[in-house]
Design a protein around this motif. Sequence first.
Motif, PDB file in Angstrom:
ATOM      1  N   LYS A   2       0.821  -1.196   0.000  1.00  0.00           N
ATOM      2  CA  LYS A   2       0.000   0.000   0.000  1.00  0.00           C
ATOM      3  C   LYS A   2       0.864   1.259   0.000  1.00  0.00           C
TER       4      LYS A   2
ATOM      5  N   THR B 291     -10.009   9.658  -3.092  1.00  0.00           N
ATOM      6  CA  THR B 291     -10.482   9.173  -4.385  1.00  0.00           C
ATOM      7  C   THR B 291      -9.362   8.558  -5.215  1.00  0.00           C
ATOM      8  N   GLY B 292      -8.141   8.542  -4.660  1.00  0.00           N
ATOM      9  CA  GLY B 292      -6.991   8.039  -5.395  1.00  0.00           C
ATOM     10  C   GLY B 292      -6.552   6.669  -4.922  1.00  0.00           C
ATOM     11  N   PRO B 293      -5.287   6.327  -5.184  1.00  0.00           N
ATOM     12  CA  PRO B 293      -4.785   4.989  -4.860  1.00  0.00           C
ATOM     13  C   PRO B 293      -4.258   4.849  -3.435  1.00  0.00           C
ATOM     14  N   PHE B 294      -4.373   5.887  -2.630  1.00  0.00           N
ATOM     15  CA  PHE B 294      -3.738   5.878  -1.322  1.00  0.00           C
ATOM     16  C   PHE B 294      -4.541   5.078  -0.303  1.00  0.00           C
ATOM     17  N   ALA B 295      -3.806   4.430   0.602  1.00  0.00           N
ATOM     18  CA  ALA B 295      -4.443   3.636   1.657  1.00  0.00           C
ATOM     19  C   ALA B 295      -4.626   4.438   2.939  1.00  0.00           C
TER      20      ALA B 295
ATOM     21  N   GLU C 141       3.480  -0.998   3.710  1.00  0.00           N
ATOM     22  CA  GLU C 141       3.023   0.315   3.244  1.00  0.00           C
ATOM     23  C   GLU C 141       4.213   1.263   3.219  1.00  0.00           C
TER      24      GLU C 141
ATOM     25  N   ASP D 247      -1.724  14.277  -6.859  1.00  0.00           N
ATOM     26  CA  ASP D 247      -1.781  13.575  -8.141  1.00  0.00           C
ATOM     27  C   ASP D 247      -0.391  13.190  -8.633  1.00  0.00           C
TER      28      ASP D 247
ATOM     29  N   ALA E  11       0.641  10.202  -6.646  1.00  0.00           N
ATOM     30  CA  ALA E  11      -0.160   9.054  -7.067  1.00  0.00           C
ATOM     31  C   ALA E  11       0.343   8.487  -8.382  1.00  0.00           C
ATOM     32  N   ASP E  12       0.660   9.349  -9.333  1.00  0.00           N
ATOM     33  CA  ASP E  12       1.144   8.881 -10.631  1.00  0.00           C
ATOM     34  C   ASP E  12       2.492   8.195 -10.518  1.00  0.00           C
TER      35      ASP E  12
ATOM     36  N   GLY F 200       1.787   5.237  -7.106  1.00  0.00           N
ATOM     37  CA  GLY F 200       0.580   4.447  -6.970  1.00  0.00           C
ATOM     38  C   GLY F 200       0.549   3.222  -7.880  1.00  0.00           C
TER      39      GLY F 200
END
Length: 277
Positions: free
Chosen positions: A2, A24-28, A256, A270, A273-274, A277
């Motif tokens: 994660k 709303t993103g890939p984060f845990a 994680e 973002d 995330a890019d 993620g």
Amino acid sequence: MKIGLGLPLQDPGVLLDWARRADTGPFASVGLGDRVVYDNPEPLVALAAVAAATTRIRVQTNVLLAPARETVLLAKQAATLDRISGGRFTLGLGIGPRPDDFTATGQDYHRRGRRLDDQLARLRELWAAGSAIGPAPTRAGGPELLFGGFSPQAIGRVARWGDGFISVSPADLTDQLFRAVEKTWQAAERPGTPRLVAQVNAVLGPPERVDRGLAAIAAYYRSLGPYAEKVLEDVLTTPDRLREAVATYERLGADEVVVYCWTTDVDQVDRIADAAG
């Protein structure tokens, strides 16, 4: 594995925008560090607001200076945040390296490790079923509990009291710390495995944004002398370096990796995330 996101410390007003975008993103998870003598938001208060503004993501302290706090109120605050978040709260604890945080709260800096050990026993009592001091946490025994630190005492607390460990060290030292945590966990005959979390610092984007982030990191760590220089050297300032670091910690067994950013620009969410993620 994660990916978590460390929220910026400089401006409480941006935290909800960051948290909503992370949700709303890939984060845990989203996390906040803790200082007393510094211009940062109080993490338990801030994370309560973050929990109310999100629906999925975990909220955690990375890490809270428990020995600087009164134990009964800490237990009540943590259990309240745990309930408000619907069990999405992780309480990361440590003792901190700066004397001024303890002078400001009237605590003995030199006894902070022993004070934490005493607090942990009391916290478990206060979180137990039937305690007169509520609310009861969502999980028996209290919220998920992680410890940060470098010493054998910090590692020992994981097996005795906790669910896992947070490393804020370079990869080679993190490898040693993770293996020591696993060894003490097995020696204590704890079931399962400890949760292992690594933390890195990153600032992505154009040079002026990177410079602002590096300046913020330098200000935060300035009082720690040579350690501050090492922290600055290890800041990840390109997507490739961040991807490489995440892959390295994954190979070391991290469950994680929490990426802390040091600018308030919400587009960092973002960018990270890019890259990670």
